[in-house]
Design a protein around this motif. Structure first.
Motif, mmCIF file in Angstrom:
data_model
loop_
_atom_site.group_PDB
_atom_site.id
_atom_site.type_symbol
_atom_site.label_atom_id
_atom_site.label_comp_id
_atom_site.label_asym_id
_atom_site.label_seq_id
_atom_site.Cartn_x
_atom_site.Cartn_y
_atom_site.Cartn_z
ATOM 1 N N PHE A 274 0.805 -1.222 0.000
ATOM 2 C CA PHE A 274 0.000 0.000 0.000
ATOM 3 C C PHE A 274 0.843 1.281 0.000
ATOM 4 N N CYS A 275 2.147 1.151 0.039
ATOM 5 C CA CYS A 275 3.066 2.290 -0.078
ATOM 6 C C CYS A 275 2.959 3.292 1.092
ATOM 7 N N TYR A 276 2.410 2.874 2.204
ATOM 8 C CA TYR A 276 2.400 3.707 3.410
ATOM 9 C C TYR A 276 3.555 3.270 4.328
ATOM 10 N N SER A 277 4.090 4.213 5.062
ATOM 11 C CA SER A 277 5.079 3.858 6.079
ATOM 12 C C SER A 277 4.358 3.345 7.327
ATOM 13 N N VAL B 266 -11.896 -7.495 -1.505
ATOM 14 C CA VAL B 266 -12.204 -6.074 -1.329
ATOM 15 C C VAL B 266 -11.314 -5.237 -2.244
ATOM 16 N N SER B 267 -11.903 -4.171 -2.780
ATOM 17 C CA SER B 267 -11.142 -3.191 -3.542
ATOM 18 C C SER B 267 -10.715 -2.066 -2.604
ATOM 19 N N LEU B 268 -9.376 -1.853 -2.478
ATOM 20 C CA LEU B 268 -8.832 -0.808 -1.605
ATOM 21 C C LEU B 268 -7.994 0.164 -2.432
ATOM 22 N N ARG B 269 -7.500 1.223 -1.759
ATOM 23 C CA ARG B 269 -6.688 2.238 -2.439
ATOM 24 C C ARG B 269 -5.333 2.358 -1.748
ATOM 25 N N ALA B 270 -4.269 2.314 -2.565
ATOM 26 C CA ALA B 270 -2.921 2.532 -2.033
ATOM 27 C C ALA B 270 -2.678 4.032 -1.878
ATOM 28 N N LYS B 271 -1.547 4.385 -1.261
ATOM 29 C CA LYS B 271 -1.235 5.799 -1.029
ATOM 30 C C LYS B 271 -1.105 6.569 -2.323
ATOM 31 N N ASP B 272 -0.563 5.912 -3.384
ATOM 32 C CA ASP B 272 -0.391 6.590 -4.672
ATOM 33 C C ASP B 272 -1.659 6.582 -5.524
ATOM 34 N N GLY B 273 -2.773 6.122 -4.992
ATOM 35 C CA GLY B 273 -4.054 6.143 -5.715
ATOM 36 C C GLY B 273 -4.361 4.884 -6.491
ATOM 37 N N ARG B 274 -3.449 3.922 -6.484
ATOM 38 C CA ARG B 274 -3.681 2.681 -7.207
ATOM 39 C C ARG B 274 -4.835 1.900 -6.583
ATOM 40 N N GLU C 24 4.648 4.408 10.307
ATOM 41 C CA GLU C 24 4.197 5.553 11.093
ATOM 42 C C GLU C 24 2.870 6.094 10.580
ATOM 43 N N GLU C 25 2.681 6.056 9.265
ATOM 44 C CA GLU C 25 1.436 6.569 8.684
ATOM 45 C C GLU C 25 0.268 5.620 8.920
ATOM 46 N N VAL C 26 0.554 4.362 9.128
ATOM 47 C CA VAL C 26 -0.515 3.373 9.252
ATOM 48 C C VAL C 26 -0.927 3.163 10.702
ATOM 49 N N LEU C 27 0.053 3.066 11.603
ATOM 50 C CA LEU C 27 -0.267 2.743 12.994
ATOM 51 C C LEU C 27 -1.200 3.789 13.599
ATOM 52 N N GLY C 28 -2.231 3.274 14.239
ATOM 53 C CA GLY C 28 -3.220 4.158 14.857
ATOM 54 C C GLY C 28 -4.364 4.523 13.932
#
Length: 222
Positions: free
Chosen positions: A17-20, A59-67, A22-26
């Protein structure tokens, strides 16, 4: 259960998903949902968590870059020693390639089916046109046969009437030849000016050229 915070992610999740971390936790568990995500997904996941039951869904989800990222999710409760649910474990299996391949296959099938329908319609139109042409040809042949039949009947009738007329003329000629002997002298018998003298012994007055021709036919046939 209003919020389901994420407390741990592995490197595969970060790479997908291209998230770090830190960006994901919480973050809320559903922060990855996008505009194409089925709105029923969240309801199903919350219901499984409340029921303390595992759940598997795509499920269809979205990565950080919009993919768009299609994942097969497996959600299962984690219990402590007393059997209480202390958290939930979720795994994400990337199935994006498979889903895209299925989409391409569906689109190709739709295009193929559309072409098949168009070609079938064209063939049906051509078949109907040929059937109509065959009907016209069949009707023309039937009318031609009728005209031929009528022509044969007409020719037979004309031939029959012609034979009757000729036979009648021959009979009249024979009667004249049998019962009327005309001397050579026109003055003696006061013959009309339109009388035809055939021989010193015979003449024809009112029967005309047709009777004479019939007489010649009789002589040629005997």
């Amino acid at each position: 259960m209003t919020a389901i915070p994420i407390v741990y992610v592995n490197q595969s999740f970060v790479d997908l998903f291209c998230y770090s971390r830190e960006e994901v936790l919480g973050q809320n568990y559903f922060f990855l949902t996008g505009p194409d995500t089925n709105p029923e997904v969240e309801r199903h996941i919350r219901a499984a968590m409340q029921a303390d039951a595992p759940l598997t869904l795509e499920v269809s989800l979205r990565a950080k870059d919009g993919r768009e990222v299609w994942t097969a999710q497996f959600v299962s409760p984690v219990h402590d020693e007393q059997g209480r649910v202390i958290q939930h474990f979720a795994s994400f299996w990337d199935i994006t390639r498979r889903v895209r391949a299925e989409r391409r296959t569906r689109r190709l099938n739709e295009v193929l089916e559309s072409r098949v329908r168009e070609r079938t319609h064209e063939l049906q139109t051509e078949l109907d046109r040929r059937h109509a042409l065959e009907g016209v040809l069949t009707e023309s042949i039937r009318e031609k046969d009728q005209l031929r039949s009528q022509r044969s009947v007409l020719l037979h009738e004309v031939n029959h009437r012609a034979k009757n007329s000729i036979a009648m003329a021959i009979s009249m000629l024979r009667l004249q030849i049998r019962h009327r002997t005309i001397p050579w002298s026109r003055r003696r018998w006061k013959m009309p000016s339109n009388a035809w003298i055939i021989s010193p012994a015979f003449t024809i007055s009112s029967t005309g050229r047709a009777a004479m021709m019939c007489r010649r036919l009789i002589w040629q046939g005997t």
